[in-house]
Design a protein around this motif. Sequence first.
Motif, PDB file in Angstrom:
ATOM      1  N   ALA A   2       0.837  -1.211   0.000  1.00  0.00           N
ATOM      2  CA  ALA A   2       0.000   0.000   0.000  1.00  0.00           C
ATOM      3  C   ALA A   2       0.869   1.258   0.000  1.00  0.00           C
ATOM      4  O   ALA A   2       1.854   1.341   0.725  1.00  0.00           O
ATOM      5  CB  ALA A   2      -0.910  -0.002   1.227  1.00  0.00           C
ATOM      6  N   ALA A   4       0.638   5.777  -0.376  1.00  0.00           N
ATOM      7  CA  ALA A   4      -0.288   6.912  -0.225  1.00  0.00           C
ATOM      8  C   ALA A   4      -0.419   7.607  -1.570  1.00  0.00           C
ATOM      9  O   ALA A   4       0.582   7.910  -2.217  1.00  0.00           O
ATOM     10  CB  ALA A   4       0.253   7.879   0.820  1.00  0.00           C
ATOM     11  N   VAL A  25      -5.136   9.047   0.362  1.00  0.00           N
ATOM     12  CA  VAL A  25      -5.540   7.761   0.952  1.00  0.00           C
ATOM     13  C   VAL A  25      -4.527   6.692   0.545  1.00  0.00           C
ATOM     14  O   VAL A  25      -3.739   6.886  -0.373  1.00  0.00           O
ATOM     15  CB  VAL A  25      -6.959   7.312   0.517  1.00  0.00           C
ATOM     16  CG1 VAL A  25      -8.017   8.185   1.131  1.00  0.00           C
ATOM     17  CG2 VAL A  25      -7.087   7.280  -0.976  1.00  0.00           C
ATOM     18  N   LYS A  26      -4.588   5.555   1.252  1.00  0.00           N
ATOM     19  CA  LYS A  26      -3.622   4.486   0.991  1.00  0.00           C
ATOM     20  C   LYS A  26      -4.261   3.322   0.254  1.00  0.00           C
ATOM     21  O   LYS A  26      -5.445   3.040   0.412  1.00  0.00           O
ATOM     22  CB  LYS A  26      -3.046   3.982   2.326  1.00  0.00           C
ATOM     23  CG  LYS A  26      -2.046   4.948   2.911  1.00  0.00           C
ATOM     24  CD  LYS A  26      -1.290   4.313   4.050  1.00  0.00           C
ATOM     25  CE  LYS A  26      -0.098   5.206   4.395  1.00  0.00           C
ATOM     26  NZ  LYS A  26       0.558   4.789   5.607  1.00  0.00           N
ATOM     27  N   GLY A  27      -3.431   2.653  -0.537  1.00  0.00           N
ATOM     28  CA  GLY A  27      -3.912   1.452  -1.206  1.00  0.00           C
ATOM     29  C   GLY A  27      -2.854   0.932  -2.154  1.00  0.00           C
ATOM     30  O   GLY A  27      -1.873   1.620  -2.439  1.00  0.00           O
ATOM     31  N   ASP A  32      -8.637  -0.730  -3.729  1.00  0.00           N
ATOM     32  CA  ASP A  32      -8.264  -0.389  -2.343  1.00  0.00           C
ATOM     33  C   ASP A  32      -8.502   1.095  -2.069  1.00  0.00           C
ATOM     34  O   ASP A  32      -9.036   1.470  -1.025  1.00  0.00           O
ATOM     35  CB  ASP A  32      -6.753  -0.599  -2.107  1.00  0.00           C
ATOM     36  CG  ASP A  32      -6.351  -2.049  -2.150  1.00  0.00           C
ATOM     37  OD1 ASP A  32      -7.248  -2.907  -2.094  1.00  0.00           O
ATOM     38  OD2 ASP A  32      -5.123  -2.307  -2.254  1.00  0.00           O
ATOM     39  N   VAL A  33      -8.052   1.905  -3.022  1.00  0.00           N
ATOM     40  CA  VAL A  33      -8.134   3.359  -2.836  1.00  0.00           C
ATOM     41  C   VAL A  33      -9.595   3.785  -2.678  1.00  0.00           C
ATOM     42  O   VAL A  33      -9.940   4.559  -1.779  1.00  0.00           O
ATOM     43  CB  VAL A  33      -7.464   4.093  -4.031  1.00  0.00           C
ATOM     44  CG1 VAL A  33      -7.815   5.578  -4.026  1.00  0.00           C
ATOM     45  CG2 VAL A  33      -5.951   3.899  -3.992  1.00  0.00           C
ATOM     46  N   ARG A  35     -12.212   1.896  -1.774  1.00  0.00           N
ATOM     47  CA  ARG A  35     -12.797   1.362  -0.533  1.00  0.00           C
ATOM     48  C   ARG A  35     -12.322   2.173   0.671  1.00  0.00           C
ATOM     49  O   ARG A  35     -13.092   2.464   1.589  1.00  0.00           O
ATOM     50  CB  ARG A  35     -12.449  -0.131  -0.389  1.00  0.00           C
ATOM     51  CG  ARG A  35     -13.260  -1.015  -1.354  1.00  0.00           C
ATOM     52  CD  ARG A  35     -13.018  -2.501  -1.122  1.00  0.00           C
ATOM     53  NE  ARG A  35     -11.690  -2.902  -1.553  1.00  0.00           N
ATOM     54  CZ  ARG A  35     -11.393  -3.336  -2.790  1.00  0.00           C
ATOM     55  NH1 ARG A  35     -12.345  -3.433  -3.697  1.00  0.00           N
ATOM     56  NH2 ARG A  35     -10.155  -3.682  -3.108  1.00  0.00           N
ATOM     57  N   GLU A  36     -11.058   2.572   0.646  1.00  0.00           N
ATOM     58  CA  GLU A  36     -10.496   3.387   1.723  1.00  0.00           C
ATOM     59  C   GLU A  36     -11.195   4.758   1.778  1.00  0.00           C
ATOM     60  O   GLU A  36     -11.529   5.271   2.841  1.00  0.00           O
ATOM     61  CB  GLU A  36      -8.995   3.552   1.467  1.00  0.00           C
ATOM     62  CG  GLU A  36      -8.232   4.359   2.502  1.00  0.00           C
ATOM     63  CD  GLU A  36      -8.112   3.644   3.840  1.00  0.00           C
ATOM     64  OE1 GLU A  36      -8.217   2.402   3.854  1.00  0.00           O
ATOM     65  OE2 GLU A  36      -7.942   4.358   4.865  1.00  0.00           O
ATOM     66  N   LEU A  37     -11.434   5.286   0.592  1.00  0.00           N
ATOM     67  CA  LEU A  37     -12.107   6.585   0.487  1.00  0.00           C
ATOM     68  C   LEU A  37     -13.506   6.514   1.103  1.00  0.00           C
ATOM     69  O   LEU A  37     -13.918   7.389   1.866  1.00  0.00           O
ATOM     70  CB  LEU A  37     -12.193   6.949  -1.000  1.00  0.00           C
ATOM     71  CG  LEU A  37     -12.225   8.385  -1.449  1.00  0.00           C
ATOM     72  CD1 LEU A  37     -11.072   9.182  -0.866  1.00  0.00           C
ATOM     73  CD2 LEU A  37     -12.151   8.436  -2.987  1.00  0.00           C
ATOM     74  N   SER A  39     -14.526   4.365   3.279  1.00  0.00           N
ATOM     75  CA  SER A  39     -14.510   4.131   4.722  1.00  0.00           C
ATOM     76  C   SER A  39     -14.150   5.420   5.463  1.00  0.00           C
ATOM     77  O   SER A  39     -14.641   5.684   6.554  1.00  0.00           O
ATOM     78  CB  SER A  39     -13.604   2.950   5.076  1.00  0.00           C
ATOM     79  OG  SER A  39     -12.350   3.360   5.483  1.00  0.00           O
ATOM     80  N   GLU A  40     -13.310   6.254   4.841  1.00  0.00           N
ATOM     81  CA  GLU A  40     -12.960   7.510   5.486  1.00  0.00           C
ATOM     82  C   GLU A  40     -14.081   8.553   5.370  1.00  0.00           C
ATOM     83  O   GLU A  40     -14.291   9.358   6.253  1.00  0.00           O
ATOM     84  CB  GLU A  40     -11.677   8.053   4.854  1.00  0.00           C
ATOM     85  CG  GLU A  40     -10.913   8.987   5.769  1.00  0.00           C
ATOM     86  CD  GLU A  40      -9.481   9.198   5.279  1.00  0.00           C
ATOM     87  OE1 GLU A  40      -9.040  10.339   5.321  1.00  0.00           O
ATOM     88  OE2 GLU A  40      -8.851   8.219   4.836  1.00  0.00           O
TER      89      GLU A  40
END
Lengths: 93, 321
Positions: A2, A4, A25-27, A32-33, A35-37, A39-40
């Motif tokens: 992952a 940034a 965001v990280k991924g 991933d990016v 899904r992270e977005l 969730s944030e």
Amino acid sequence: MAVAVDVRLPTVLRPQAGGQSTVTVKGSTIGDVLRELVSEFPGMSGQLLNEDGSLHRFVNVYVNDDDVRYLESLDTPVKEGDEVSLLPAVAGG
Amino acid sequence: MALHRSSLDLIGDTPLVEVSELSSNPAARLFVKLEGQNPGGSVKDRVALAMVEDAEKAGVLRPGEPGQVLLEPSSGNTGIGLALVCRVKGYHLKVVLPESVSPERRQLLGVWGAEIIESPGSEGSNGAVRVAQALAAVHPEWVFLYQYANPANPRAHYSQTGPEIWRDCPEVTHLVAGLGTTGTLLGAGRYLKERNPAVQVWAVEPPAGEIVDGLRSLDEGYIPPIFEELGGSELLDRKTVVRPRESIEWVRRLADVGIFAGLSTGAAMAGAARCATQLGDGEQAAIVVISADGGWKYLSSGAWTGDIDDVAERARSTIYF
């Protein structure tokens, strides 16, 4: 691994990110990016990804300006320094 | 040159010009197809004539009968092409046009006598489509050709633009064009792939969704029906976004080789340049770029002579595709 990455948001998504135009965001992949977005910034849920996890039809996702649908879609890898941008699908012509 | 009986006979059969001196990769030759040479000044003349003739064949439009009205949403070029065709054929055209288009587009619609109905600039072309659909619903007596869903649009490029490219440049390896209604790439791209399946079709688009701030949510997005019905996502090999600054840099480079082209051509050239840098070792390419229109309609933008930062900033809020 992952990394940034900076994600540029279109006007329509900025309210869900507290008005920011770029977020980090990280991924390791575009999936991933995104899904992270979500969730944030839960307000983006349903706008980026469908319930089955696929890409929403009216969002275009670009890595360094290339549309990921014509690369490896959600499996498109991202590396350090890549810029991801999101744009709504709109009419032209 | 042959003698022509009507200006409408001048639509199509546009020239292809080699501009390989602008290629950064000696293995990639570059060609530009000058659609600005059409009588209405853009590639959309082809679409306009094809849609009108298609409607005439179907009996939806009746040549010579007074009082017939057409309605079309357009960010400019389709409206201008239709206005030309309608003026010559005697139809009245109403164009739904976003407020944010360049003043020259408005003036050209005036030249051909089209009536302009404005849609909110903040909604971009989406807004024009929305307003036109609403008007069409309450005025079934108006003929709504609807370029985004009209199969005559891609068909014009399948039957003309594609074959012209194949005739003039059978060594073509890549086709690069802007993506608006998607008709050019769907039609010409499909034709070229049928002739040679190895031909790659690259779409270039402006970051239009960035400036359309009238969207309330992504659910108000828009994909042209023809793109989905004709399997556009399977046809395209690559789609890349080009920002105004890079488009302007490329129209300036085109001027160096004597080509005066519109901003979307600059974007398409930037896409072709990216394509040229991504060739494999030993790979040779002949990249054909569709130049949708000439530079005339963009003079007020200052694209060639203004400070590039100022011009790029202004272009961000103007529809130029």
